[in-house]
Scaffold this motif. Structure first.
Motif, mmCIF file in Angstrom:
data_model
loop_
_atom_site.group_PDB
_atom_site.id
_atom_site.type_symbol
_atom_site.label_atom_id
_atom_site.label_comp_id
_atom_site.label_asym_id
_atom_site.label_seq_id
_atom_site.Cartn_x
_atom_site.Cartn_y
_atom_site.Cartn_z
ATOM 1 N N ALA A 108 -54.233 67.890 -60.538
ATOM 2 C CA ALA A 108 -55.586 68.037 -59.981
ATOM 3 C C ALA A 108 -56.578 67.146 -60.726
ATOM 4 N N GLY A 109 -56.493 67.139 -62.048
ATOM 5 C CA GLY A 109 -57.370 66.274 -62.834
ATOM 6 C C GLY A 109 -57.129 64.804 -62.550
ATOM 7 N N LEU A 110 -55.872 64.444 -62.348
ATOM 8 C CA LEU A 110 -55.523 63.057 -62.045
ATOM 9 C C LEU A 110 -56.148 62.618 -60.719
ATOM 10 N N GLY A 111 -56.009 63.438 -59.680
ATOM 11 C CA GLY A 111 -56.576 63.096 -58.382
ATOM 12 C C GLY A 111 -58.092 63.005 -58.414
ATOM 13 N N PHE A 112 -58.743 63.947 -59.105
ATOM 14 C CA PHE A 112 -60.204 63.940 -59.191
ATOM 15 C C PHE A 112 -60.700 62.679 -59.893
ATOM 16 N N ALA A 113 -60.027 62.289 -60.977
ATOM 17 C CA ALA A 113 -60.453 61.115 -61.741
ATOM 18 C C ALA A 113 -60.227 59.821 -60.958
ATOM 19 N N ILE A 114 -59.120 59.742 -60.220
ATOM 20 C CA ILE A 114 -58.889 58.552 -59.392
ATOM 21 C C ILE A 114 -59.970 58.467 -58.312
ATOM 22 N N GLY A 115 -60.368 59.619 -57.757
ATOM 23 C CA GLY A 115 -61.470 59.637 -56.799
ATOM 24 C C GLY A 115 -62.764 59.130 -57.409
ATOM 25 N N MET A 116 -63.016 59.469 -58.677
ATOM 26 C CA MET A 116 -64.193 58.963 -59.379
ATOM 27 C C MET A 116 -64.199 57.442 -59.429
#
Length: 501
Positions: free
Chosen positions: A388-396
């Motif tokens: 979840a953290g990985l996906g959120f950061a890539i979205g950033m």
């Protein structure tokens, strides 16, 4: 009277269609749908291809534990095999042709179940290489196509390449549905790369042109990337569940039907036609040598390289260490997809307020931390938070750097966007070409854990470079700096000539 009513109705419908064709929001919806379907096809194969290829190579020992054995009716009773005979049969069910006599003897001295597990592990690691190359082929072909598609949009506009992208993706989906060998599936994956190049470059260029205001453009691209995120979100669980309960062809037939609907919408609303640009576009070479554009594009590459490495290797690692089934392999990417959807929609407008450089810098740091946490998982529940953290950061990173590329072209070059989004797509594809292609070899040589630690360190090292995007010089500032440099060079040359005299 009836004729008049029909004429009025037709006129109203025609005016409504015309208003729709002029609507920026409709263009945004069409681009978002195109990205959604492209990325659904991209990720639907993730839980399907590894097991499908393994079962093709091991028809007598599939991963679902139900070997396909042909039985014949006979009147004689079959004796129950002894454990050593059963073990030898299991050994023969695996591809042991690569084993020499000494290795074979080592396996036969192990406990039968342990030996079979060891052979299965060896085959899964070997398959990571093949699956990684297949997954990378799409990004590699897209990488080669982008330098041609970008300048092409300057000559013929965005709508024709956009429609061509739909046609190619539809063909690729049909091949995936009926392909039954590695080579055919490889061709389908590679063909998708050409279609993705047309859709991505044309779609982003179209949005940048329709939304000239920097803040509005950021919001629009955040929504469009939300379509991409939704495709990534739906793809793996959709592919895993459909493959488990319906069959391999079913998810791709559904996708082909959805793609057909998107193509009809493009045909009706966009009316693909050749439209030439009025202003002279910057050359691809000018943009590719701009250091600020390169820094923004590099952030996209490093942000996506980690998840690209996980696509072929994580399902196989889960099969190997957790004994995960098809649906678990698909669901494991669900937290990353949901959080990516949230991240892109949140940081489209928020990145403009806080500074896109800062959002991308923090995103790369979070990506590195999450990549280091993934190998510590011992079951599927432990993967939820780091994914979840990985996906959120890539979205950033993506939702900040995509509009940043358009902004850099506005302030430093000419406001024509095909080539700069070709560079942005090249950056995206580099991550998804290098990641899967290298993941198999790296897993084989240094292991799954050290592979992710390595890419995490690269993200930490690249993050400080984004500070350069805090206040990039504009076109006028760039010219004045160049003039100052030329003046200083002339002055130094003049001084040297005086000294020589």
């Amino acid at each position: 009277m009836t004729v008049v009513n029909e004429w009025v109705t037709g006129t109203r419908f025609g005016s409504w269609v015309q208003r729709c064709r002029e609507s920026r929001r409709l263009v945004l919806v069409i681009v978002a749908i195109a990205l959604l379907l492209d990325n659904m096809l991209l990720t639907t194969v993730v839980p399907i291809i590894p097991e499908f290829l393994y079962d093709i190579n091991h028809p007598d020992a599939p991963l679902d534990g139900r070997p396909r054995i042909t039985t014949t009716t006979t009147t004689t009773t079959t004796p129950v095999p002894c454990p050593c005979q059963q073990f030898n049969q299991n050994i023969d069910n695996y591809s042991t042709t690569a084993l020499n006599d000494a290795e074979y003897d080592n396996y036969t001295t192990l406990d039968p179940e342990a030996a079979v597990d060891e052979l299965r592990h060896k085959d899964l690691v070997q398959e990571t290489v093949e699956v990684g190359i297949m997954f990378a082929s799409k990004a590699f072909v897209q990488l080669l196509a982008n330098p041609f598609v970008g300048p092409l949009t300057h000559k013929i506009g965005y709508s024709v390449p956009m429609f061509a992208g739909f046609l190619i993706m539809f063909l690729s989906t049909i091949i995936f549905a009926f392909g039954r060998s590695y080579s055919v599936l490889f061709i389908a994956r590679s063909l998708q790369g050409i279609g993705s190049s047309c859709s991505s470059v044309s779609g982003m260029g179209m949005l940048a042109e329709r939304y000239p205001d920097d803040k509005e453009r950021g919001n629009a691209m955040g929504i469009a990337l939300g379509g991409l995120a939704l495709g990534v979100l739906i793809g793996p669980p959709f592919g895993g569940v459909m493959y488990e309960f319906v069959g391999k062809s079913a998810p791709f037939l559904v996708l082909s039907a959805l793609a057909l609907g998107d193509g009809l919408l493009q045909l009706l609303m966009l009316q693909p036609a050749v439209i030439r640009q009025e202003s002279d576009p910057p050359s691809l070479k000018q943009l590719a040598t701009d250091p600020y554009i390169i820094i923004a594009a590099g952030a996209i590459t490093f942000a996506n390289m980690g998840i690209a490495m996980l696509e072929p290797s994580l399902p196989i690692w889960m099969m190997d260490t957790m004994g995960a089934g098809r649906w678990k392999q698909g669901v494991t990417f669900l937290p990353a997809s949901i959080s990516y959807l949230i991240g892109t929609n949140l940081f489209g407008p928020l990145g403009h307020k806080m500074g896109r450089w800062l959002a991308a810098l923090l995103g790369l740091i979070v990506i590195g931390i999450c990549l280091m946490l993934i190998p510590l998982a011992t079951n599927i529940n432990h993967l939820i938070i780091p994914n979840a953290g990985l996906g959120f950061a890539i979205g950033m990173v993506d939702s900040s750097m995509m509009p940043e590329l358009g902004y850099l072209v506005d302030i430093r070059h000419t406001a024509v966007y095909g080539s700069v989004y070709a560079i942005g797509d090249v950056a995206f594809c580099l991550g998804f070409a290098i990641g899967p292609a290298m993941s198999g070899t790296l897993v084989k040589t240094i292991g799954f854990e050290w592979m992710l630690f390595g890419i995490a360190i690269l993200n930490f090292m690249y993050a400080p470079l984004l500070y350069c995007l805090k206040s990039p010089p504009t076109k006028e500032e760039k010219r004045s700096l160049l003039n100052e440099e030329k003046s200083s060079v002339r002055y130094v040359t003049y001084q040297n000539e005086e000294d020589d005299e």
